[in-house]
Each structure stands twice: as C-alpha cells, then as structure tokens.
Motif scaffolding. Structure first.
Motif, PDB file in Angstrom:
ATOM      1  N   CYS A  42       0.765  -1.514   0.475  1.00 33.40           N
ATOM      2  CA  CYS A  42       0.229   0.445  -0.200  1.00 33.40           C
ATOM      3  C   CYS A  42       0.950   1.737   0.438  1.00 33.40           C
ATOM      4  O   CYS A  42       2.240   1.141   0.901  1.00 33.40           O
ATOM      5  N   HIS A  44      -0.051   3.549   1.255  1.00 35.21           N
ATOM      6  CA  HIS A  44       0.090   5.168   2.555  1.00 35.21           C
ATOM      7  C   HIS A  44       0.932   3.662   3.882  1.00 35.21           C
ATOM      8  O   HIS A  44       1.283   3.994   4.999  1.00 35.21           O
ATOM      9  N   GLY A  45       1.445   2.592   4.078  1.00 34.63           N
ATOM     10  CA  GLY A  45       1.684   2.157   4.984  1.00 34.63           C
ATOM     11  C   GLY A  45       2.340   0.786   4.526  1.00 34.63           C
ATOM     12  O   GLY A  45       2.133   0.328   3.177  1.00 34.63           O
ATOM     13  N   ASP A  46       2.528  -0.630   5.622  1.00 32.81           N
ATOM     14  CA  ASP A  46       2.934  -1.600   5.188  1.00 32.81           C
ATOM     15  C   ASP A  46       1.666  -2.652   5.519  1.00 32.81           C
ATOM     16  O   ASP A  46       2.034  -3.396   6.512  1.00 32.81           O
ATOM     17  N   ALA A  47       0.955  -2.359   4.321  1.00 37.71           N
ATOM     18  CA  ALA A  47       0.011  -3.847   4.155  1.00 37.71           C
ATOM     19  C   ALA A  47       0.216  -3.826   2.948  1.00 37.71           C
ATOM     20  O   ALA A  47       0.927  -3.753   1.792  1.00 37.71           O
ATOM     21  N   CYS A  62      -7.787  -1.228   1.916  1.00 35.87           N
ATOM     22  CA  CYS A  62      -6.408  -2.027   1.836  1.00 35.87           C
ATOM     23  C   CYS A  62      -6.883  -2.591   2.632  1.00 35.87           C
ATOM     24  O   CYS A  62      -8.053  -1.381   3.924  1.00 35.87           O
ATOM     25  N   LEU A  64      -5.484  -2.564   6.125  1.00 35.18           N
ATOM     26  CA  LEU A  64      -5.029  -1.759   7.414  1.00 35.18           C
ATOM     27  C   LEU A  64      -5.971  -0.557   7.026  1.00 35.18           C
ATOM     28  O   LEU A  64      -6.431  -0.448   8.839  1.00 35.18           O
ATOM     29  N   HIS A  65      -6.477   0.231   6.754  1.00 33.24           N
ATOM     30  CA  HIS A  65      -6.645   1.773   7.111  1.00 33.24           C
ATOM     31  C   HIS A  65      -7.828   1.860   6.108  1.00 33.24           C
ATOM     32  O   HIS A  65      -8.341   2.737   5.846  1.00 33.24           O
ATOM     33  N   ALA A  66      -8.104   0.988   4.900  1.00 38.70           N
ATOM     34  CA  ALA A  66      -9.125   1.153   4.142  1.00 38.70           C
ATOM     35  C   ALA A  66      -9.536   1.624   2.667  1.00 38.70           C
ATOM     36  O   ALA A  66      -9.839   2.701   2.803  1.00 38.70           O
ATOM     37  N   ALA A  67      -8.143   2.678   2.765  1.00 42.75           N
ATOM     38  CA  ALA A  67      -8.134   3.259   1.762  1.00 42.75           C
ATOM     39  C   ALA A  67      -8.069   1.811  -0.268  1.00 42.75           C
ATOM     40  O   ALA A  67      -7.714   0.637   0.246  1.00 42.75           O
ATOM     41  N   PRO A  80      -7.042   7.029   3.334  1.00 45.63           N
ATOM     42  CA  PRO A  80      -6.085   8.190   3.643  1.00 45.63           C
ATOM     43  C   PRO A  80      -4.559   7.813   2.567  1.00 45.63           C
ATOM     44  O   PRO A  80      -3.881   8.519   2.185  1.00 45.63           O
TER      45      PRO A  80
END
Ligand code: FES
Length: 105
Positions: A42, A44-47, A62, A64-67, A80
C-alpha cells in the motif's frame, strides 16, 4: 524486466488475490476473469494489498486503513492513501498467469 509465473488461472478464483515475491512484490487479482497486477505494498503504509478486500466494482480496499484503489489503473480513490499504486503487465497463456516486473536490482 523479469517475467514471473504467478500460478494457474484455476488457482486464482474470481475475487481472490495472490502475492508474487518479486522485488517489488506484486499483488495479482482476478475479478470475474479479468486479471490485474499492482504493487503489493500500500502507498500509505506497510500493508499487503493481496490481503485486501476485492470489490465487484474492480477496486481493492487496503486491509489496514481501508483506502481504496482502482485495480485497472492503480489510482488511489479514497483517503488515507493519495499516491497511486504501480500497475504491471499481466498475461494469461495456456491457462497460466504471468506478470512482468521491472525489478529493483
Ligand atoms: S496502510 Fe493502506 S491505507 Fe494505510
């Protein structure tokens, strides 16, 4: 450029994804018989996007944070995340899925 064998088409049912351990890692998706390949990490981060939720409208969410991202273009569709995912060429030959990746090394 390196071409990776992903799996047989029969091993990737519609709505499922598979991670390819290339560098960068790639997530390969099947949506009703259409195959898509995007960067697995992702933006946005480590997913791992291969662990995300595939939606019928050809997007993945995603885990992790649903983007949400478009599977056709890699476009980031909701926060995000605001940076698009890279996309990669895929081919299906004799029932086998291949992805071509410009490897880091
Ligand atoms: S890690 Fe994917 S939205 Fe945050």
């Amino acid at each position: 450029m390196t071409r990776f064998h992903v799996c047989s088409l029969s091993e990737l049912p519609s709505g499922e994804a598979k991670r390819v351990e290339s560098d960068p890692a790639v997530a390969v998706f099947n949506v009703e018989g259409e195959i898509f390949a995007l960067a697995d990490q992702c933006t946005h981060g480590d997913a791992s996007m291969a662990d995300g939720y595939v939606e019928d409208d050809c997007t993945v969410e995603c885990p992790l944070h649903a983007a949400r991202f478009c599977l056709r273009t890699g476009k980031a569709l909701s926060q995000p995340a605001y940076i698009d995912l890279a996309t990669f060429p895929v081919a299906v030959e004799d029932g086998e899925i291949y992805v071509t990746v410009e490897t880091a090394a």
